[in-house]
Design a protein around this motif. Structure first.
Motif, PDB file in Angstrom:
ATOM      1  N   LYS A   1       0.827  -1.216   0.000  1.00  0.00           N
ATOM      2  CA  LYS A   1       0.000   0.000   0.000  1.00  0.00           C
ATOM      3  C   LYS A   1       0.857   1.260   0.000  1.00  0.00           C
ATOM      4  CE  LYS A   1      -3.269   2.547  -0.246  1.00  0.00           C
ATOM      5  NZ  LYS A   1      -3.859   2.602  -1.584  1.00  0.00           N
TER       6      LYS A   1
ATOM      7  N   ARG B   1      -3.800  -0.105  -5.300  1.00  0.00           N
ATOM      8  CA  ARG B   1      -5.167   0.076  -4.843  1.00  0.00           C
ATOM      9  C   ARG B   1      -5.622  -1.210  -4.140  1.00  0.00           C
ATOM     10  NH1 ARG B   1      -7.207   4.543  -6.058  1.00  0.00           N
ATOM     11  NH2 ARG B   1      -9.306   3.893  -5.505  1.00  0.00           N
ATOM     12  N   TYR B   2      -6.733  -1.090  -3.387  1.00  0.00           N
ATOM     13  CA  TYR B   2      -7.200  -2.237  -2.606  1.00  0.00           C
ATOM     14  C   TYR B   2      -7.475  -3.461  -3.500  1.00  0.00           C
ATOM     15  CZ  TYR B   2      -7.788   0.407   1.775  1.00  0.00           C
ATOM     16  OH  TYR B   2      -7.570   1.122   2.917  1.00  0.00           O
TER      17      TYR B   2
ATOM     18  N   ALA C   1      -8.854  -3.709   3.905  1.00  0.00           N
ATOM     19  CA  ALA C   1      -8.926  -2.564   4.821  1.00  0.00           C
ATOM     20  C   ALA C   1      -8.694  -2.998   6.265  1.00  0.00           C
ATOM     21  CB  ALA C   1     -10.280  -1.882   4.681  1.00  0.00           C
TER      22      ALA C   1
ATOM     23  N   ARG D   1      -1.269  -1.250  10.473  1.00  0.00           N
ATOM     24  CA  ARG D   1      -0.884   0.112  10.858  1.00  0.00           C
ATOM     25  C   ARG D   1      -0.839   0.262  12.378  1.00  0.00           C
ATOM     26  NH1 ARG D   1      -4.436   2.591   5.925  1.00  0.00           N
ATOM     27  NH2 ARG D   1      -2.706   3.138   4.556  1.00  0.00           N
TER      28      ARG D   1
ATOM     29  N   MET E   1      -9.949   3.210   7.310  1.00  0.00           N
ATOM     30  CA  MET E   1      -8.806   2.921   6.439  1.00  0.00           C
ATOM     31  C   MET E   1      -9.127   3.253   4.989  1.00  0.00           C
ATOM     32  SD  MET E   1      -6.355   1.839   8.352  1.00  0.00           S
ATOM     33  CE  MET E   1      -6.971   3.031   9.528  1.00  0.00           C
ATOM     34  N   ARG E   2     -10.315   2.870   4.564  1.00  0.00           N
ATOM     35  CA  ARG E   2     -10.690   3.140   3.170  1.00  0.00           C
ATOM     36  C   ARG E   2     -10.806   4.636   2.923  1.00  0.00           C
ATOM     37  NH1 ARG E   2     -15.445   1.236   2.010  1.00  0.00           N
ATOM     38  NH2 ARG E   2     -15.965   0.047   3.860  1.00  0.00           N
TER      39      ARG E   2
ATOM     40  N   LEU F   1      -9.061   6.912   4.601  1.00  0.00           N
ATOM     41  CA  LEU F   1      -7.664   7.383   4.606  1.00  0.00           C
ATOM     42  C   LEU F   1      -6.997   7.140   3.255  1.00  0.00           C
ATOM     43  CD1 LEU F   1      -5.139   8.281   6.373  1.00  0.00           C
ATOM     44  CD2 LEU F   1      -4.765   5.859   6.788  1.00  0.00           C
ATOM     45  N   ASP F   2      -7.301   6.001   2.648  1.00  0.00           N
ATOM     46  CA  ASP F   2      -6.635   5.622   1.397  1.00  0.00           C
ATOM     47  C   ASP F   2      -7.417   6.045   0.154  1.00  0.00           C
ATOM     48  OD1 ASP F   2      -4.427   4.377   2.624  1.00  0.00           O
ATOM     49  OD2 ASP F   2      -5.631   2.623   3.088  1.00  0.00           O
ATOM     50  N   GLY F   3      -8.477   6.827   0.368  1.00  0.00           N
ATOM     51  CA  GLY F   3      -9.246   7.329  -0.775  1.00  0.00           C
ATOM     52  C   GLY F   3      -9.986   6.241  -1.526  1.00  0.00           C
ATOM     53  N   GLU F   4     -10.497   5.267  -0.800  1.00  0.00           N
ATOM     54  CA  GLU F   4     -11.178   4.142  -1.448  1.00  0.00           C
ATOM     55  C   GLU F   4     -12.663   4.098  -1.079  1.00  0.00           C
ATOM     56  OE1 GLU F   4      -9.781   1.182  -3.107  1.00  0.00           O
ATOM     57  OE2 GLU F   4      -7.655   1.684  -3.039  1.00  0.00           O
TER      58      GLU F   4
END
Lengths: 188, 142
Positions: free
Chosen positions: A144, A150-151, A166, A173, B12-13, B15-18
């Motif tokens: 990441k 991307r996810y 996520a 983290r 988290m999503r 934060l990561d722009g998802e």
């Protein structure tokens, strides 16, 4: 590299012509090395893992579905190779990066620079933090944060549902935050 | 908006722009209403920034990776072709040897010389291979 060019190169490689593999290696060696370095912790092991991943990729091309995207498939092989290498050598993630010609990118982020007094110190401490967390946490952070996947791409590389990415990132983290706290870096 | 309704993976999503625009609005509203959630988000934001700021560009000896990969891909083919050619030549030579009208003594002398040369060659190759295996500098570029 444009996807259609990449697909054509893969198609020719599938026919067994190794000459067409070179542009693919050139396109993926830099991001591949970054990921391998993040997973292995030192440049020599990273290069070994990357080379072996490319060889395995070429040999496995016969089974590759041209409808898929080549990149995530390659990174999946690379990730497995890094894990195998770490296990087969009974090695652990070793931070030996500082003298390996790794260049820190200038941040321009004054706040971050203030918190971590110098760039080299910042790198050293964050690498040490990554060293302290488990392999599973480290690999998802590398994918990441160091490579910027991307996810959906991470899910494909790690072979996990996209919804799991996520929550794994959350735990990774938090683990990194705790590891950094032990090293004396406290986040707000 | 109850900040408790924001799950860690949603954070988290975000934060990561998802996230979708609707999710973004919902999470922003929750953040605005909770200092605890703001603190947690700031923590992850700072850590992400630090990780992004230390991104590195590994110095790559550009030719090295492809050369190493190419060697692994092409050498086995070379060895296989060499082996097949060698087997064919040995079989053909043996056929000529046994079917030639030469005297037995000539055949024995020639056979001894050929076997001697092959043994010496194999011995030298084996020795070189063993010293290569233990050479600590074998990966260095010359």
């Amino acid at each position: 590299m444009r996807p259609e060019v990449e697909r054509e190169l893969v198609r020719k490689c599938k026919a067994g012509d190794a000459r067409f593999f070179e542009p693919l290696v050139r396109a993926y060696e830099q991001p591949g090395l970054r990921v391998a370095l993040g997973m292995m912790g030192n440049a020599e092991d990273a290069r070994d893992a990357l080379q072996e991943a490319f060889v395995k990729t070429f040999r496995a091309l016969g089974r590759f579905d041209l409808g898929r995207s080549f990149g995530p498939w390659f990174f999946q092989i690379l990730r497995n190779q890094c894990r195998d290498l770490l296990r087969s050598r009974q090695a652990r993630f070793k931070v030996e990066t500082l003298d390996e010609g790794l260049e820190l990118r200038s941040s321009g982020d004054q706040e971050g620079t203030d918190r971590l007094t110098s760039r080299h110190e910042a790198q050293a401490l964050l690498w040490r933090g990554l060293e302290k967390i488990g392999e599973e946490h480290r690999e998802i952070i590398v994918l990441k944060e160091l490579q910027g996947f991307r996810y959906s791409e991470i899910a494909s590389i790690l072979e996990i549902p996209e919804g799991t990415v996520a929550s794994r990132l959350y735990h990774a983290r938090r683990a990194l935050k705790d590891a950094l706290l032990e090293l004396g870096i406290e986040y707000p | 908006m109850d900040p408790q309704s924001i799950q860690p993976d949603e954070l988290m999503r975000f934060l990561d722009g998802e996230v979708s625009p609707e999710e973004r609005n919902r999470i922003e509203a929750a953040l605005a209403g909770s200092t605890e959630l703001q603190r947690e988000f700031a923590l992850f934001r700072s850590m992400k920034d630090d990780l992004l700021n230390i991104q590195f560009e590994p110095e790559l000896r550009r030719a090295a990776i492809w050369d190493r990969v190419n060697r692994h891909l092409t050498r086995p083919i070379g060895w296989i072709l060499l082996l097949i050619g060698g087997v064919v030549w040995v079989a053909y030579a043996a056929y000529l040897f046994f079917t030639s009208p030469a005297d037995l003594i000539e055949k024995l002398a020639t056979g001894a010389m050929v076997i001697g040369i092959l043994l010496l060659l194999a011995s030298v190759i084996w020795e070189q291979y063993r010293s290569w295996l233990t050479d600590p500098y074998r990966d260095l570029q010359r």
